[in-house]
Design a protein around this motif. Structure first.
Motif, short mmCIF file in Angstrom:
data_model
loop_
_atom_site.label_atom_id
_atom_site.label_comp_id
_atom_site.label_asym_id
_atom_site.label_seq_id
_atom_site.Cartn_x
_atom_site.Cartn_y
_atom_site.Cartn_z
N TRP A 55 49.19 49.35 66.05
CA TRP A 55 49.09 48.02 66.47
C TRP A 55 50.34 47.25 66.24
CZ3 TRP A 55 43.51 46.56 64.43
CH2 TRP A 55 42.59 47.58 64.61
N ARG A 56 50.22 45.96 67.23
CA ARG A 56 51.13 44.97 67.09
C ARG A 56 50.18 43.82 66.88
NH1 ARG A 56 53.47 49.44 67.30
NH2 ARG A 56 55.30 49.91 68.56
N ALA A 74 46.03 40.92 68.79
CA ALA A 74 46.63 42.10 68.52
C ALA A 74 46.67 43.05 69.89
CB ALA A 74 45.76 43.15 67.33
N VAL A 75 47.77 43.84 69.90
CA VAL A 75 47.68 44.89 71.10
C VAL A 75 48.17 46.33 70.41
CG1 VAL A 75 48.40 42.91 72.77
CG2 VAL A 75 50.27 44.35 71.74
N ASP A 76 47.84 47.20 71.22
CA ASP A 76 48.21 48.43 70.94
C ASP A 76 49.86 48.84 71.23
OD1 ASP A 76 48.22 49.60 73.38
OD2 ASP A 76 46.27 50.78 72.92
N LYS A 77 50.35 49.88 71.00
CA LYS A 77 51.80 50.14 71.36
C LYS A 77 52.11 50.16 72.94
CE LYS A 77 52.16 55.03 70.79
NZ LYS A 77 52.75 56.30 69.65
N ALA A 78 50.85 50.48 73.69
CA ALA A 78 51.16 50.53 75.02
C ALA A 78 50.85 49.06 75.63
CB ALA A 78 50.04 51.41 75.58
N GLY A 107 38.06 50.44 65.45
CA GLY A 107 38.39 51.55 64.60
C GLY A 107 39.75 51.22 63.70
N ILE A 108 40.00 52.02 62.93
CA ILE A 108 40.99 51.94 61.93
C ILE A 108 42.22 52.44 62.38
CG2 ILE A 108 41.78 52.51 59.73
CD1 ILE A 108 38.85 53.00 58.78
N PRO A 109 43.45 51.73 62.45
CA PRO A 109 44.71 51.98 62.89
C PRO A 109 45.36 52.66 61.84
CG PRO A 109 44.67 49.68 62.34
CD PRO A 109 43.30 50.06 61.94
N ASN A 110 46.37 53.45 62.12
CA ASN A 110 47.34 54.01 61.36
C ASN A 110 48.27 53.09 61.02
OD1 ASN A 110 46.17 56.81 61.84
ND2 ASN A 110 47.72 57.12 63.60
N LYS A 111 48.77 52.33 61.70
CA LYS A 111 49.67 51.17 61.35
C LYS A 111 49.81 50.08 61.91
CE LYS A 111 53.31 53.84 63.95
NZ LYS A 111 54.41 54.47 63.78
N ILE A 112 50.01 49.05 61.49
CA ILE A 112 49.92 47.49 62.21
C ILE A 112 51.57 46.87 61.97
CG2 ILE A 112 49.09 45.29 62.23
CD1 ILE A 112 46.43 46.43 60.91
N ALA A 113 52.10 46.49 63.18
CA ALA A 113 53.25 45.91 63.02
C ALA A 113 53.26 44.29 62.98
CB ALA A 113 54.35 46.24 64.31
N ILE A 114 53.77 43.62 62.06
CA ILE A 114 53.52 42.32 61.97
C ILE A 114 54.84 41.52 61.83
CG2 ILE A 114 51.28 42.29 60.79
CD1 ILE A 114 52.62 42.11 58.13
N ASP A 115 54.76 40.19 61.82
CA ASP A 115 56.10 39.74 61.68
C ASP A 115 56.36 39.43 60.04
OD1 ASP A 115 54.40 37.52 61.15
OD2 ASP A 115 54.81 36.35 62.74
N THR A 142 51.63 49.12 56.75
CA THR A 142 52.34 47.68 57.44
C THR A 142 53.85 48.18 57.76
OG1 THR A 142 50.88 46.66 55.87
CG2 THR A 142 52.61 45.19 56.93
N ILE A 143 54.28 47.33 58.85
CA ILE A 143 55.38 47.69 59.33
C ILE A 143 56.00 46.14 59.55
CG2 ILE A 143 56.98 48.47 61.07
CD1 ILE A 143 55.17 50.89 61.67
N ARG A 144 56.87 45.67 59.05
CA ARG A 144 57.43 44.29 59.31
C ARG A 144 58.78 44.76 60.35
NH1 ARG A 144 57.15 39.99 54.31
NH2 ARG A 144 54.61 40.45 53.97
#
Length: 209
Positions: A55-56, A74-78, A107-115, A142-144
């Motif tokens: 997710w983003r 929130a959007v997914d990587k696509a 559902g539960i994501p593997n990772k979420i990109a945030i600022d 979490t990915i920043r």
């Protein structure tokens, strides 16, 4: 649908419909949007195609009654829309509510990109604590990353462009409802629904039905 999808006012739509022999007051159109948009958005969540687990997430802002409010998205990587929520505040409780809403419909994501928002990072930690409490072995990473999050910042443009041409929101309720409908129109534009129709209007009607 046409009001939510295209840059026209209620009065524009009233005039267009009158030219086609349909008499409807612009105030009635406004009441329809406020009454039905949120229900259609809920239906859209159950009918959209499955989304990806990366997710983003980000929030953008707009004015309601002259005050800044925040649209969590929130959007997914696509680039597919996952979920959205208007909030009067931009803080950890608001972000936690948004993540809970998004998880319940996707559902539960593997990772979420945030600022670099500390509130969003704290909300994800809270979500992981809740998942652990319920015995869920999954943990959301979490990915920043400004690079990863650029996708959703670009996706904000469709929403902001439509809102910019509106006359301004007079209440939180009307703003939230209109944004729900605009998000569904955006999901239709992205072809997030399985259907034989190529008409956005007919797809909107199928979701509403």
């Amino acid at each position: 649908y046409f009001y939510l999808r295209y840059t026209m006012s209620y009065r524009d739509l009233e005039e267009i419909m009158a030219e086609r022999g349909v008499q409807v007051d612009h105030a009635t159109l406004n009441r329809w949007v406020v009454k039905y948009s949120s229900m259609i958005a809920a239906s859209a969540q159950s009918k959209k195609r499955p989304t990806l687990s990366s997710w983003r997430m980000d929030e953008t802002y707009l004015r309601v009654r002259g005050k800044w409010m925040y649209l969590y998205r929130a959007v997914d990587k696509a680039g597919n829309t996952l979920d959205f929520m208007l909030s009067e505040r931009r803080n950890r409780p608001a972000a936690t509510r948004f993540f809970a809403k998004a998880l319940s419909s996707n559902g539960i994501p593997n990772k979420i990109a945030i600022d670099k928002s500390g509130a969003n990072a704290a909300a994800i930690r809270e979500v992981n604590r809740i998942l652990k409490r319920f015995g869920c072995p999954a943990k959301v990473q979490t990915i920043r990353s400004k690079f990863f999050n650029n996708m959703i910042e670009q996706d904000h443009r469709f929403i902001k462009r439509r809102v910019r041409h509106m006359c301004g929101f007079k209440s939180f309720e009307s703003a939230s409802a209109a944004l729900d409908g605009i998000e569904v129109a955006n999901m239709i534009r992205k072809q997030q629904f399985s259907s034989d129709t190529t008409s956005g209007f007919r797809m909107f009607a199928e979701i509403a039905g």
